[in-house]
Design a protein around this motif. Structure first.
Motif, PDB file in Angstrom:
ATOM      1  N   TRP A 106       4.697  39.352   6.825  1.00 22.66           N
ATOM      2  CA  TRP A 106       5.073  40.552   6.009  1.00 22.66           C
ATOM      3  C   TRP A 106       6.526  41.000   6.737  1.00 22.66           C
ATOM      4  O   TRP A 106       7.944  42.197   6.812  1.00 22.66           O
TER       5      TRP A 106
ATOM      6  N   ASP B 206      14.416  45.818   8.486  1.00 24.01           N
ATOM      7  CA  ASP B 206      15.093  47.000   8.733  1.00 24.01           C
ATOM      8  C   ASP B 206      13.136  48.344   8.239  1.00 24.01           C
ATOM      9  O   ASP B 206      12.791  49.362   8.429  1.00 24.01           O
TER      10      ASP B 206
ATOM     11  N   ARG C  51      15.780  52.312  10.796  1.00 25.05           N
ATOM     12  CA  ARG C  51      14.511  51.193  10.261  1.00 25.05           C
ATOM     13  C   ARG C  51      13.294  52.365  10.533  1.00 25.05           C
ATOM     14  O   ARG C  51      13.433  53.059  10.417  1.00 25.05           O
TER      15      ARG C  51
ATOM     16  N   ASP D 139       5.042  47.258   0.142  1.00 26.02           N
ATOM     17  CA  ASP D 139       6.965  46.817  -0.516  1.00 26.02           C
ATOM     18  C   ASP D 139       6.545  48.130  -1.485  1.00 26.02           C
ATOM     19  O   ASP D 139       7.881  48.671  -1.498  1.00 26.02           O
TER      20      ASP D 139
ATOM     21  N   LYS E 130       9.862  39.445   7.181  1.00 26.09           N
ATOM     22  CA  LYS E 130      10.675  39.481   5.422  1.00 26.09           C
ATOM     23  C   LYS E 130      11.461  40.886   5.899  1.00 26.09           C
ATOM     24  O   LYS E 130      12.523  40.875   5.760  1.00 26.09           O
ATOM     25  N   HIS E 131      10.838  41.609   6.766  1.00 23.58           N
ATOM     26  CA  HIS E 131      11.341  43.455   6.445  1.00 23.58           C
ATOM     27  C   HIS E 131      12.050  43.377   7.394  1.00 23.58           C
ATOM     28  O   HIS E 131      12.492  44.387   8.745  1.00 23.58           O
TER      29      HIS E 131
ATOM     30  N   LEU F 160       8.228  50.815   0.654  1.00 20.61           N
ATOM     31  CA  LEU F 160       9.741  51.374   1.050  1.00 20.61           C
ATOM     32  C   LEU F 160      10.418  50.984  -0.042  1.00 20.61           C
ATOM     33  O   LEU F 160      11.293  51.792   0.268  1.00 20.61           O
TER      34      LEU F 160
END
Length: 217
Positions: A76, A83, A52, A211, A79-80, A214
Motif C-alpha cells: 500500500w 503522496d 505528502r 484508501d 502504491k502511494h 485518503l
C-alpha cells in the motif's frame, strides 16, 4: 499477550492500567465494531510537509496481526509513495507484562532504521521472532542476528548504543499513550484518522480502509 493482545489491551485500558489516574483518564476509547476507519479524537502533529500525507503504523514484532499486515501495508505504501509517507512506531505498552520485550524490540527497530535497513529487514525480523522464536532482546543476540543478515557488527552495535536510538526507544511508550493505541496493528493517517483490524473488519481490509481515508481530504 501475543494473539490476544488486541482484546487484552482493551480490557487493560478499561481498567486504567496504562498509568496513573491522569493517564487512565486520557486512555483511548474502544474501536468501533464494523467501522473501516474513525476520526482520532485527539489529533497529533505530523512530520511531513503538506505535499505528502503521513501514515503512522504502531506494530509489535511478536504480534500475529502486525506480522500479517506487514506485506499488505508495504505494498500500500509503495502504491502511494508519491503522496504518502509511512512511519513505523514500535509499540511499547506501558505497564504490560511484555513491556520489557517490547522495549527491546523497539530498540532493535530503531537501530535498523538508523542504519537504513529497517525496510529491507522488517519482514525478516517478524519471521525470526514469530516463526523461529528467536530471542532478539539483548544487544549480543540482536547483533549476531544482524551479522547473519549482512550487517556490520561494529556498525550495528554503535547504532544500538547511540543517543538517537536511546531517545527514540524512550519515546515509544509515550507515543503509544499519546496516540491512544488500544489495538495492534493500528495505522493513523494525518494524525486524525485511524484504522485497525477491528475497525476495518480484518487485517486484509486495512489497505482498503486506508484508501478510503485518503479520499477524505
Amino acid at each position: 499477550m501475543k494473539l490476544l493482545l488486541r482484546s487484552t489491551a482493551l480490557l487493560a485500558v478499561a481498567a486504567g492500567v496504562l498509568g496513573n489516574p491522569a493517564g487512565a483518564a486520557a486512555a483511548p476509547a474502544e474501536p468501533h465494531e464494523g467501522a473501516h476507519a474513525s476520526g482520532h479524537g485527539h489529533p497529533q502533529p505530523v512530520r511531513q510537509a503538506a505535499v505528502r500525507r503521513e501514515a503512522v503504523e504502531f506494530f509489535w514484532y511478536d504480534c500475529y496481526h502486525s506480522a500479517e499486515l506487514e506485506q499488505p501495508l508495504t505494498g500500500w505504501a509503495a502504491k502511494h509513495h508519491d503522496d504518502v509517507a509511512l512511519r513505523r512506531v514500535p509499540a511499547v505498552w506501558p505497564g504490560s507484562g511484555d513491556e520489557q520485550v517490547q522495549t527491546a524490540h523497539a530498540r532493535l527497530y530503531y537501530t535498523l532504521e538508523r542504519l537504513g535497513e529497517a525496510d529491507r529487514l522488517q519482514q525478516s525480523v517478524y519471521r525470526a521472532v514469530r516463526e523461529q522464536h528467536a530471542d532478539l532482546t539483548t544487544e549480543d543476540r540482536a547483533a549476531d542476528w544482524a551479522v547473519r543478515h549482512g550487517l556490520s557488527a561494529a556498525a550495528f552495535r554503535a547504532a544500538y548504543r547511540s543517543a538517537e536510538v536511546e531517545r527514540a526507544t524512550a519515546e515509544a511508550p509515550e507515543l503509544f499513550t499519546r496516540y491512544r493505541i488500544t489495538e495492534l496493528p493500528t495505522v493513523i493517517v494525518d494524525g486524525r484518522y485511524r484504522t485497525s483490524p477491528t475497525e476495518a473488519g480484518g487485517v486484509e481490509q486495512m489497505p482498503s480502509a486506508l484508501d478510503r481515508v485518503l479520499d477524505t481530504r
